[in-house]
Design a protein around this motif. Structure first.
Motif, PDB file in Angstrom:
ATOM      1  N   PHE A 214       0.833  -1.204   0.000  1.00 59.79           N
ATOM      2  CA  PHE A 214       0.000   0.000   0.000  1.00 59.79           C
ATOM      3  C   PHE A 214       0.864   1.250   0.000  1.00 59.79           C
ATOM      4  N   LEU A 215       1.943   1.238   0.796  1.00 60.03           N
ATOM      5  CA  LEU A 215       2.834   2.396   0.854  1.00 60.03           C
ATOM      6  C   LEU A 215       3.335   2.760  -0.542  1.00 60.03           C
ATOM      7  N   GLN A 216       3.717   1.738  -1.307  1.00 61.43           N
ATOM      8  CA  GLN A 216       4.230   2.016  -2.644  1.00 61.43           C
ATOM      9  C   GLN A 216       3.118   2.403  -3.611  1.00 61.43           C
ATOM     10  N   ALA A 217       1.942   1.752  -3.490  1.00 58.32           N
ATOM     11  CA  ALA A 217       0.850   2.043  -4.405  1.00 58.32           C
ATOM     12  C   ALA A 217       0.338   3.463  -4.239  1.00 58.32           C
ATOM     13  N   VAL A 218       0.285   3.934  -2.988  1.00 60.39           N
ATOM     14  CA  VAL A 218      -0.234   5.270  -2.735  1.00 60.39           C
ATOM     15  C   VAL A 218       0.868   6.322  -2.784  1.00 60.39           C
ATOM     16  N   ARG A 219       2.106   5.857  -2.961  1.00 57.38           N
ATOM     17  CA  ARG A 219       3.284   6.725  -3.038  1.00 57.38           C
ATOM     18  C   ARG A 219       3.428   7.573  -1.765  1.00 57.38           C
ATOM     19  N   ALA A 220       3.375   6.895  -0.640  1.00 63.76           N
ATOM     20  CA  ALA A 220       3.529   7.584   0.637  1.00 63.76           C
ATOM     21  C   ALA A 220       4.901   8.234   0.725  1.00 63.76           C
ATOM     22  N   SER A 221       4.932   9.466   1.215  1.00 65.03           N
ATOM     23  CA  SER A 221       6.186  10.214   1.275  1.00 65.03           C
ATOM     24  C   SER A 221       6.822  10.190   2.656  1.00 65.03           C
ATOM     25  N   SER A 222       6.081   9.762   3.682  1.00 68.97           N
ATOM     26  CA  SER A 222       6.656   9.803   5.026  1.00 68.97           C
ATOM     27  C   SER A 222       5.911   8.865   5.967  1.00 68.97           C
ATOM     28  N   PHE A 223       6.587   8.511   7.061  1.00 69.53           N
ATOM     29  CA  PHE A 223       5.905   7.876   8.190  1.00 69.53           C
ATOM     30  C   PHE A 223       6.639   8.225   9.465  1.00 69.53           C
TER      31      PHE A 223
END
Length: 482
Positions: free
Chosen positions: A221-230
């Motif tokens: 999911f992180l890659q699919a939504v292109r998350a920029s931070s956590f």
């Protein structure tokens, strides 16, 4: 700043970003800023204004959208974990008498006869009690300092506290509408909530998931939504190391943040150097619920060089050190209690509905209870604590409260430990009792059993007056360990 101007700041930000997505889930559900702003009918919004609302939500679109709408209509949310056991929830209901409860539809059966006045996705808003008590005009939010223990002690936060801290965080992290944080921390936890606040004000999109780092679906999911931070607490980074995070290819990630307790300097340095090598930023931060979320940050360009430091105060805040008599300590390398001043310092505590009428008791100054030193550059390092607290996965635990909980259950015990490890010493006990207490505390504190270590069949060190010498408690001297 008045309450009204602060509400206008929040709703104005939502109106400015109206067409943009505020939340996106793994299933592809998207909720815009505009939808959250206009969630409830106007008549209900008026009923919610200045009313206390228990908000039992987790990291899902329904719960979080409802929370933000409560803020926008000037309700006063009291944040709780969605899965808080009913036996811990009931004393809080008795103590605070909320006018409404925002909760998962699956928990409606716990309130037979309750009237659902609003439904959204998998959540319901139920009317609970007549609000015949006064709520202070500036009060905006109530957060627990002790995780999910059901303790009645909550921090009273004003609109000024919430928005000033969110603005400061957005400023030092240079947040904008292109940011996509992914949820890793509970919204009932001040650090997790502050990530939501700061990114919402910046117009960012929050990637919403209940999955953990250990689940393959999280990374997909992180890659699919292109998350920029956590963001994560020390335990998260220890787990990331075991998962060989530094070998993962995650080109979308730009920023990692760490708070929720002291992380081992060598681990901080390892992640800081990894981020440098990948063109990413790593921020170490320090905060307490009593200061809304964060009081300091270590700039990314210092992260490797000064691993172990909490850095300097956030924009709008200031630190100083005091000796045991309250005198200010000047110069480099002095050690004393860390004191913070800023607009994000909370109004004080509440233990029940009568306290909701109280005004600002702190006047912008917070004595942290932490002992720190300041280096020649003005950056700070935490070196100890004045009182008996520790942090388990980011949640501050009052060791005295845990001892009292065990005493109420019929067990005399002493509690000690360090961040992410609670040590319990039971002088009159055997292996079976040690295991029972371990499981009982893991459930009570909603942590993994591995974070609780129970020692039995030993002696509690005491001084001449009979007081327990906590500094002398060591597992090695005890016969049984669980």
């Amino acid at each position: 700043m008045t309450t009204q101007s602060l509400i206008e700041t929040l709703t104005g930000a939502f109106a400015q970003h109206a067409a943009r997505p505020l939340f996106e889930s793994e299933e592809g559900d998207v909720v815009s800023y505009a939808e959250v702003l206009t969630l409830a009918r106007p008549s209900l919004a008026n009923e919610l204004s200045r009313r206390l609302v228990f908000c039992l939500c987790e990291n899902d679109i329904g719960g979080l959208a409802g929370y933000f709408h409560l803020l926008c209509v000037d309700a006063v949310p009291l944040m709780l974990a969605a899965n808080l056991p009913s036996q811990q929830l009931q004393p809080l209901l008795d103590a605070y008498r909320p006018a409404f409860i925002w909760l998962p539809a699956s928990r409606l059966a716990e309130f037979p006869g309750a009237k659902a006045v609003f439904a959204y996705r998998d959540y319901r808003l139920i009317a609970h009690e007549e609000a015949d008590y006064r709520v202070h005009d500036e009060l905006a939010l109530l957060l627990s300092t002790s995780g999910s223990t059901g303790s009645p002690k909550f921090v009273r936060l004003s609109r000024r506290n919430v928005l000033s801290n969110a603005t400061a965080i957005a400023q030092y992290l240079a947040l904008d509408a292109d940011e996509v944080p992914i949820t890793t921390l509970a919204p009932s936890y001040t650090y997790g909530l502050s990530i939501l606040h700061s990114h919402a004000l910046a117009g960012g999109k929050v990637a919403v998931t209940r999955k953990t780092f250990f689940e393959r679906g999280f990374w997909s999911f992180l890659q699919a939504v292109r998350a920029s931070s956590f963001g994560g607490v020390p335990y998260h980074y220890e787990m990331l190391k075991k998962l060989r995070f530094t070998g993962m290819e995650l080109p979308c990630l730009r920023t990692l943040t760490q708070a929720g307790g002291r992380m081992a300097p060598e681990l901080s340095r390892e992640f800081a150097l990894h981020c440098q090598s990948r063109g990413m930023r790593f921020f170490t931060m320090y905060g307490q619920t009593e200061a809304t979320a964060r009081m300091s940050y270590l700039a990314a360009d210092k992260a490797a060089l000064k691993a172990g430091s909490i850095g300097a105060a956030v924009p709008g805040g200031a630190f100083w050190l005091e000796d045991e008599n309250g005198g200010k300590l000047e110069g480099a390398e002095a050690e004393g209690e860390l004191v913070y001043q800023g607009p994000n310092v909370s109004m004080g505590y509440a233990s029940g509905f009568k306290d909701l009428a109280l005004g600002d008791e702190r006047k912008g100054v917070l004595r942290t209870g932490d002992v720190a030193r300041r280096d020649g550059d003005g950056d700070y390092y935490i070196v100890g604590r004045l009182k008996r607290f520790l942090k388990l996965f980011g949640h501050r635990i009052n060791l005295q409260e845990v001892e009292q909980y065990l005493l109420d259950a019929g067990h005399v015990a002493a509690c000690a430990g360090a961040d992410d490890r609670l040590e319990v010493y039971v002088p009159q006990g055997d292996a079976a009792l040690a295991k029972e207490i371990k499981i009982m505390l893991a459930r009570y504190l909603t942590v993994t059993p591995q974070s609780v270590k129970v020692m039995a069949a030993g002696n509690l060190p005491r001084n001449a007056s009979g007081k327990i010498q906590y500094s002398e408690l060591t597992p090695q001297a005890w016969e049984i360990q669980a």
